[in-house]
Motif scaffolding. Structure first.
Motif, mmCIF file in Angstrom:
data_model
loop_
_atom_site.group_PDB
_atom_site.id
_atom_site.type_symbol
_atom_site.label_atom_id
_atom_site.label_comp_id
_atom_site.label_asym_id
_atom_site.label_seq_id
_atom_site.Cartn_x
_atom_site.Cartn_y
_atom_site.Cartn_z
ATOM 1 N N THR A 222 -1.108 -2.882 20.473
ATOM 2 C CA THR A 222 -0.007 -2.165 21.104
ATOM 3 C C THR A 222 -0.540 -1.313 22.247
ATOM 4 O O THR A 222 -1.755 -1.213 22.442
ATOM 5 N N ALA A 223 0.346 -0.687 22.959
ATOM 6 C CA ALA A 223 -0.053 0.173 24.070
ATOM 7 C C ALA A 223 -0.849 1.384 23.586
ATOM 8 O O ALA A 223 -1.661 1.929 24.313
ATOM 9 N N LYS A 224 -0.640 1.789 22.336
ATOM 10 C CA LYS A 224 -1.325 2.964 21.797
ATOM 11 C C LYS A 224 -2.484 2.598 20.872
ATOM 12 O O LYS A 224 -3.037 3.456 20.220
ATOM 13 N N GLY A 225 -2.835 1.330 20.779
ATOM 14 C CA GLY A 225 -3.949 0.903 19.926
ATOM 15 C C GLY A 225 -3.525 -0.231 19.012
ATOM 16 O O GLY A 225 -2.475 -0.832 19.187
ATOM 17 N N GLN A 226 -4.358 -0.506 18.013
ATOM 18 C CA GLN A 226 -4.077 -1.596 17.081
ATOM 19 C C GLN A 226 -3.355 -1.082 15.847
ATOM 20 O O GLN A 226 -3.596 0.023 15.389
ATOM 21 N N VAL A 227 -2.480 -1.941 15.318
ATOM 22 C CA VAL A 227 -1.750 -1.643 14.091
ATOM 23 C C VAL A 227 -1.976 -2.806 13.138
ATOM 24 O O VAL A 227 -1.827 -3.961 13.519
ATOM 25 N N THR A 228 -2.345 -2.509 11.894
ATOM 26 C CA THR A 228 -2.525 -3.549 10.886
ATOM 27 C C THR A 228 -1.447 -3.390 9.838
ATOM 28 O O THR A 228 -1.250 -2.313 9.290
ATOM 29 N N VAL A 229 -0.747 -4.502 9.543
ATOM 30 C CA VAL A 229 0.293 -4.518 8.529
ATOM 31 C C VAL A 229 -0.210 -5.373 7.381
ATOM 32 O O VAL A 229 -0.557 -6.534 7.571
ATOM 33 N N ASN A 230 -0.290 -4.798 6.168
ATOM 34 C CA ASN A 230 -0.720 -5.520 4.977
ATOM 35 C C ASN A 230 0.489 -5.822 4.111
ATOM 36 O O ASN A 230 1.375 -4.996 3.967
ATOM 37 N N SER A 231 0.514 -7.015 3.513
ATOM 38 C CA SER A 231 1.640 -7.439 2.704
ATOM 39 C C SER A 231 1.138 -8.060 1.411
ATOM 40 O O SER A 231 0.200 -8.845 1.421
ATOM 41 N N THR A 232 1.765 -7.701 0.281
ATOM 42 C CA THR A 232 1.447 -8.301 -1.010
ATOM 43 C C THR A 232 2.735 -8.567 -1.763
ATOM 44 O O THR A 232 3.783 -8.008 -1.445
ATOM 45 N N MET A 233 2.660 -9.426 -2.761
ATOM 46 C CA MET A 233 3.813 -9.721 -3.598
ATOM 47 C C MET A 233 3.996 -8.594 -4.614
ATOM 48 O O MET A 233 3.024 -8.142 -5.217
ATOM 49 N N GLY A 234 5.222 -8.176 -4.824
ATOM 50 C CA GLY A 234 5.519 -7.159 -5.818
ATOM 51 C C GLY A 234 5.580 -7.765 -7.207
ATOM 52 O O GLY A 234 5.664 -8.980 -7.383
ATOM 53 N N SER A 235 5.526 -6.915 -8.195
ATOM 54 C CA SER A 235 5.609 -7.415 -9.564
ATOM 55 C C SER A 235 7.068 -7.708 -9.911
ATOM 56 O O SER A 235 7.979 -7.067 -9.409
ATOM 57 N N THR A 236 7.276 -8.686 -10.772
ATOM 58 C CA THR A 236 8.629 -9.043 -11.185
ATOM 59 C C THR A 236 9.044 -8.192 -12.367
ATOM 60 O O THR A 236 8.237 -7.923 -13.260
ATOM 61 N N PRO A 237 10.291 -7.757 -12.397
ATOM 62 C CA PRO A 237 10.732 -6.939 -13.516
ATOM 63 C C PRO A 237 10.832 -7.782 -14.792
ATOM 64 O O PRO A 237 11.119 -8.974 -14.744
ATOM 65 N N SER A 238 10.583 -7.160 -15.899
ATOM 66 C CA SER A 238 10.653 -7.854 -17.183
ATOM 67 C C SER A 238 12.110 -7.985 -17.617
ATOM 68 O O SER A 238 12.885 -7.039 -17.548
#
Length: 138
Positions: A67-83
Motif C-alpha cells: 500500500t502507499a503506507k507500507g505492507q499489510v499482511t492478512v492471515n486467514s484460518t478456518m473457524g471451529s464448527t459449533p457442536s
C-alpha cells in the motif's frame, strides 16, 4: 473483396486477443515477505502464500498487500464448527407454547440459522417439525 475485409478483421482481432491472454498468463509477481502494518484502503501489488495442510488440521493462508503506507499482511484460518451433539428439548425452546417462534429459535443458533427450513418456510416450528429437524441434524 468486401467479404474478405470483415473476415480478416475478425481473424486479426482474435489473434491479438489470444496473444494478449498468453502474455498476461506468463507474467509473474514476486513473492514478498510479510510485514505487520495497519490496513489501508489502496493496494497495488498482492502476493499470496498458501501453507500446505494435512487433512483434519487447520491451515493458514496469508496475503501481503503493498500500500502507499507500507505492507499489510492478512492471515486467514478456518473457524471451529459449533457442536450440535445435544440440542435442547422442544419444550425448553417453546417456553410452554405448542410451537417455536423465530424469536424462540434464537436461543439455539443452529435452529435460528435453519429456521426457514425447519418451519417449511412458515413462521413457527411445530414439535413434529422440530423432531424431524433434530433427526436430520445428526
Amino acid at each position: 473483396m468486401k467479404a474478405r475485409i470483415p473476415t480478416f478483421i475478425a481473424i486479426f482481432s482474435t489473434g491479438l486477443l489470444v496473444a494478449g491472454i498468453a502474455s498476461a498468463q506468463t507474467q509473474s509477481q514476486p513473492m514478498q515477505q510479510p510485514a505487520t502494518t495497519s490496513p489501508t484502503q489502496s493496494t497495488s501489488n498482492v502476493s499470496v502464500n498458501n501453507a500446505g495442510t494435512n487433512a483434519g488440521s487447520s491451515g493458514a493462508n496469508s496475503a501481503t498487500y503493498n500500500t502507499a503506507k507500507g505492507q499489510v499482511t492478512v492471515n486467514s484460518t478456518m473457524g471451529s464448527t459449533p457442536s450440535t451433539t445435544s440440542p435442547p428439548s422442544f419444550e425448553q425452546l417453546a417456553n410452554g407454547k405448542k410451537y417455536i417462534s423465530k424469536a424462540d429459535a434464537n436461543a439455539y443458533p443452529p435452529l435460528a440459522n435453519d429456521f426457514e427450513y425447519a418451519a417449511h418456510n412458515g413462521n413457527q416450528v411445530s414439535k413434529a417439525q422440530y423432531e424431524r429437524w433434530v433427526k436430520d441434524l445428526n
